[in-house]
Motif scaffolding. Structure first.
Motif, PDB file in Angstrom:
ATOM      1  N   ARG A 178      -1.714  -3.634 -25.744  1.00 20.87           N
ATOM      2  CA  ARG A 178      -3.033  -3.596 -25.182  1.00 20.87           C
ATOM      3  C   ARG A 178      -4.217  -2.885 -26.282  1.00 20.87           C
ATOM      4  NH1 ARG A 178      -0.120  -0.054 -20.703  1.00 20.87           N
ATOM      5  NH2 ARG A 178       0.979  -1.646 -19.579  1.00 20.87           N
ATOM      6  N   ILE A 191       0.114  -0.861 -13.773  1.00 23.11           N
ATOM      7  CA  ILE A 191       0.943  -1.068 -14.902  1.00 23.11           C
ATOM      8  C   ILE A 191       2.305  -0.654 -14.548  1.00 23.11           C
ATOM      9  CG2 ILE A 191      -1.040  -1.004 -16.869  1.00 23.11           C
ATOM     10  CD1 ILE A 191      -0.192   1.836 -17.298  1.00 23.11           C
ATOM     11  N   GLU A 214       4.237   1.143 -16.157  1.00 22.24           N
ATOM     12  CA  GLU A 214       4.485   2.583 -16.309  1.00 22.24           C
ATOM     13  C   GLU A 214       4.339   3.383 -15.224  1.00 22.24           C
ATOM     14  OE1 GLU A 214       2.335   1.211 -20.020  1.00 22.24           O
ATOM     15  OE2 GLU A 214       3.013   0.444 -18.479  1.00 22.24           O
ATOM     16  N   TYR A 235       2.215   7.220 -19.931  1.00 23.86           N
ATOM     17  CA  TYR A 235       1.246   6.083 -20.338  1.00 23.86           C
ATOM     18  C   TYR A 235       0.062   6.663 -20.740  1.00 23.86           C
ATOM     19  CZ  TYR A 235      -1.190   6.727 -15.912  1.00 23.86           C
ATOM     20  OH  TYR A 235      -1.593   7.322 -14.766  1.00 23.86           O
ATOM     21  N   ASP A 236      -0.635   5.649 -21.575  1.00 24.09           N
ATOM     22  CA  ASP A 236      -1.850   6.138 -22.495  1.00 24.09           C
ATOM     23  C   ASP A 236      -2.987   6.004 -21.226  1.00 24.09           C
ATOM     24  OD1 ASP A 236      -4.173   5.950 -23.854  1.00 24.09           O
ATOM     25  OD2 ASP A 236      -3.377   5.131 -25.701  1.00 24.09           O
ATOM     26  N   THR A 261      -7.371  -0.957 -27.486  1.00 22.58           N
ATOM     27  CA  THR A 261      -8.354  -0.039 -27.046  1.00 22.58           C
ATOM     28  C   THR A 261      -9.734  -0.606 -26.562  1.00 22.58           C
ATOM     29  OG1 THR A 261      -9.138   0.423 -29.265  1.00 22.58           O
ATOM     30  CG2 THR A 261      -7.212   1.422 -28.632  1.00 22.58           C
ATOM     31  N   ASP A 319       2.228  -5.550 -21.628  1.00 25.24           N
ATOM     32  CA  ASP A 319       2.889  -4.633 -22.741  1.00 25.24           C
ATOM     33  C   ASP A 319       2.053  -3.706 -23.284  1.00 25.24           C
ATOM     34  OD1 ASP A 319       4.345  -3.687 -24.979  1.00 25.24           O
ATOM     35  OD2 ASP A 319       4.975  -5.484 -25.946  1.00 25.24           O
ATOM     36  N   PRO A 320       2.305  -2.373 -23.216  1.00 23.51           N
ATOM     37  CA  PRO A 320       1.472  -1.440 -23.697  1.00 23.51           C
ATOM     38  C   PRO A 320       1.301  -1.308 -25.147  1.00 23.51           C
ATOM     39  CG  PRO A 320       3.544  -0.419 -22.899  1.00 23.51           C
ATOM     40  CD  PRO A 320       3.656  -1.749 -22.631  1.00 23.51           C
ATOM     41  N   LYS A 341      -6.090   3.292 -22.609  1.00 24.08           N
ATOM     42  CA  LYS A 341      -5.401   1.993 -22.814  1.00 24.08           C
ATOM     43  C   LYS A 341      -5.294   1.572 -21.165  1.00 24.08           C
ATOM     44  CE  LYS A 341      -3.186   1.056 -27.115  1.00 24.08           C
ATOM     45  NZ  LYS A 341      -2.238   0.515 -27.750  1.00 24.08           N
ATOM     46  N   LEU A 342      -5.077   2.309 -20.168  1.00 19.24           N
ATOM     47  CA  LEU A 342      -4.939   2.114 -18.743  1.00 19.24           C
ATOM     48  C   LEU A 342      -6.657   1.440 -18.376  1.00 19.24           C
ATOM     49  CD1 LEU A 342      -3.926   1.835 -15.945  1.00 19.24           C
ATOM     50  CD2 LEU A 342      -4.775   4.348 -15.659  1.00 19.24           C
ATOM     51  N   TRP A 390      -7.134  -1.728 -19.337  1.00 16.68           N
ATOM     52  CA  TRP A 390      -6.158  -2.778 -18.783  1.00 16.68           C
ATOM     53  C   TRP A 390      -6.750  -3.082 -17.352  1.00 16.68           C
ATOM     54  CZ3 TRP A 390      -3.707  -2.429 -14.247  1.00 16.68           C
ATOM     55  CH2 TRP A 390      -2.854  -3.512 -13.824  1.00 16.68           C
TER      56      TRP A 390
END
Length: 349
Positions: free
Chosen positions: A318, A270, A272, A279-280, A320, A314-315, A283-284, A287
Motif C-alpha cells: 500500500r 482491510i 487486518e 494495522y497502519d 502512503t 497487501d499492507p 495507510k488505511l 486504502w
C-alpha cells in the motif's frame, strides 16, 4: 418553561444518535433551542429543503464561497435551484440551518458528554486557525461551536457537492476533473498524517467539493479548479508527539466500542481489521480512498497503477498518501491538460 426542557429526549452517545430511526426527530427536539440562538432550521420531510417561496428565488441563497455552480447550469435553471436549495446528505448526525448572519450551514453533532471529546479536539486543531489557513490543509473549516447542555455541535459551511457522485448522476466531469479531486484528497490526507492524525473513514463520501467543473460538457479545461474538503472526523485518532512510527498502529474497527457497534459497521475492511491485527491507520486512509474508486476507470494505465496500489490488500504494497500524490502529480504534469479531457469508464458494482 425553558426551551432546554426537551433535551432529555436526545441521545446521550454518538452511537445512539447515529442510529436513530427517525433522523429528523433529534433536530425537532432541538428546534426551539437553536431558534432561540438565531439558527433557523430548514424545513424537512425526506430531506432538508427550503420552502417554496425561497425555491422560486435563488437570490435568497447567501453566497459563502463554498457552494458554487458552473455557468453551464444556469442561475435560473432548475438543476441549479434544486441543488442550491436542497440538502440531500441527511443523517441523524447533521441538519442544515440558516445562521444568524444569513449563511446556510451544516450543524453537526461533534460530542455528547465525554464521548467524542478526543475527536473534537482533533477537529478544532485542524478546522480552525492557524492550521485552517494552510493551503495544503483540506479540512472543512469549523465556523463555530454550539454547546447545549453536555452536547457540542459544530457549525460548518455548506459545500456544494459530495465527491461520492463525481462521476455519477449524469455528471459531466472529465478524467482530469476527477484526478484533480483525488490529488486534493491525497494532499489533505498527507497534511493530517504529517500531524500524526489518521482519519480512519477516508472514503470518497467524506470529501466534499466546491462545485463540479463538468469539463466534458464545457469542452474546455477549467481555469479555476474547485477545492476539495475533508469532513467527518468522528473516527479520527491522533498519536502523541514523539511516538515512534512503529507504534502508530490501531486494532479493530473504527468506532467499534461494543459488539453491537461492530455488527453495524458496514464499511469495507482491510484483512487486518477483521483479524484484530495491528494495522497502519495512515495507510488505511489511503486504502479507503482507493477502494472508493474501484468503480472508476481513468483509461490511463499510469493512473490505474497508482489507484490499484492505493487499494492494495497487501499492507506492504500500500502507498502512503504522499507517495500516491507524488506519482499522480508526476503523471498529470507530464501530459497536456487537454489529453485529460476524456470521459471515465464507470463500472456498475
Amino acid at each position: 418553561m425553558s426551551h432546554f426542557d426537551d433535551l432529555t429526549k436526545l441521545p446521550q452517545t454518538r452511537f445512539s444518535w447515529r442510529f436513530q430511526k427517525d433522523e429528523f426527530a433529534v433536530w425537532k427536539a432541538l428546534h426551539s433551542t437553536l431558534l432561540a440562538m438565531g439558527y433557523v432550521l430548514w424545513p424537512y420531510s425526506t430531506s432538508f429543503k427550503m420552502d417554496d417561496e425561497v425555491s422560486r428565488n435563488a437570490k435568497h441563497v447567501f453566497p459563502n464561497g463554498y457552494l458554487l455552480a458552473t455557468p453551464l447550469r444556469g442561475i435560473d435553471g432548475p438543476v441549479f435551484t434544486v441543488e442550491a436549495l436542497r440538502f440531500w446528505d441527511t443523517t441523524p448526525f447533521n441538519c442544515i440551518a440558516r445562521t444568524p448572519d444569513g449563511h446556510d450551514a451544516v450543524i453537526r453533532v461533534m460530542a455528547t458528554g465525554d464521548d467524542g471529546r478526543e475527536q473534537l479536539n482533533i477537529w478544532r486543531d485542524l478546522a480552525t486557525a492557524p492550521h485552517a489557513l494552510l493551503s495544503s490543509n483540506h479540512t472543512l473549516p469549523l465556523w463555530r461551536e454550539i454547546d447545549i447542555g453536555n452536547i457540542t455541535l459544530g457549525v460548518f459551511p455548506r459545500v456544494a457537492e459530495c465527491m461520492d457522485i463525481a462521476y455519477s448522476r449524469g455528471s459531466q466531469n472529465s478524467v482530469g476533473d476527477i484526478l484533480d479531486m483525488i490529488m486534493q484528497a491525497l494532499e489533505g490526507l498527507a497534511f493530517i498524517h504529517s500531524l500524526r492524525i489518521a482519519h480512519r473513514d477516508a472514503f470518497k463520501s467524506n470529501f466534499v467539493v466546491q462545485f463540479f467543473p463538468e469539463s466534458l460538457k464545457a469542452g474546455t479545461v477549467p481555469v479555476y479548479k474547485p477545492r476539495v474538503y475533508l469532513i467527518d472526523f468522528e473516527a479520527a485518532i491522533r498519536f502523541p508527539e514523539g511516538c515512534p512510527p512503529c507504534e502508530r498502529v490501531c486494532t479493530g474497527l473504527p468506532l467499534a466500542g461494543s459488539l453491537l457497534e461492530a455488527e453495524l459497521y458496514t464499511r469495507k475492511m482491510i484483512p487486518e481489521m477483521q483479524n484484530n491485527e495491528p494495522y497502519d491507520p495512515f495507510k488505511l486512509d489511503v486504502w479507503q480512498l482507493g477502494q472508493s474508486f474501484v468503480d472508476f476507470n481513468s483509461t490511463l494505465e499510469p493512473v490505474e497503477e497508482v489507484l490499484n496500489c492505493m487499494a492494495e490488500m497487501d499492507p506492504a504494497e500500500r502507498l502512503t498518501a504522499g507517495e500516491a500524490l507524488s506519482r499522480l502529480r508526476a503523471y498529470v504534469e507530464s501530459v497536456p491538460p487537454k489529453s485529460l479531457l476524456i470521459p471515465p469508464v464507470v463500472y456498475q458494482l
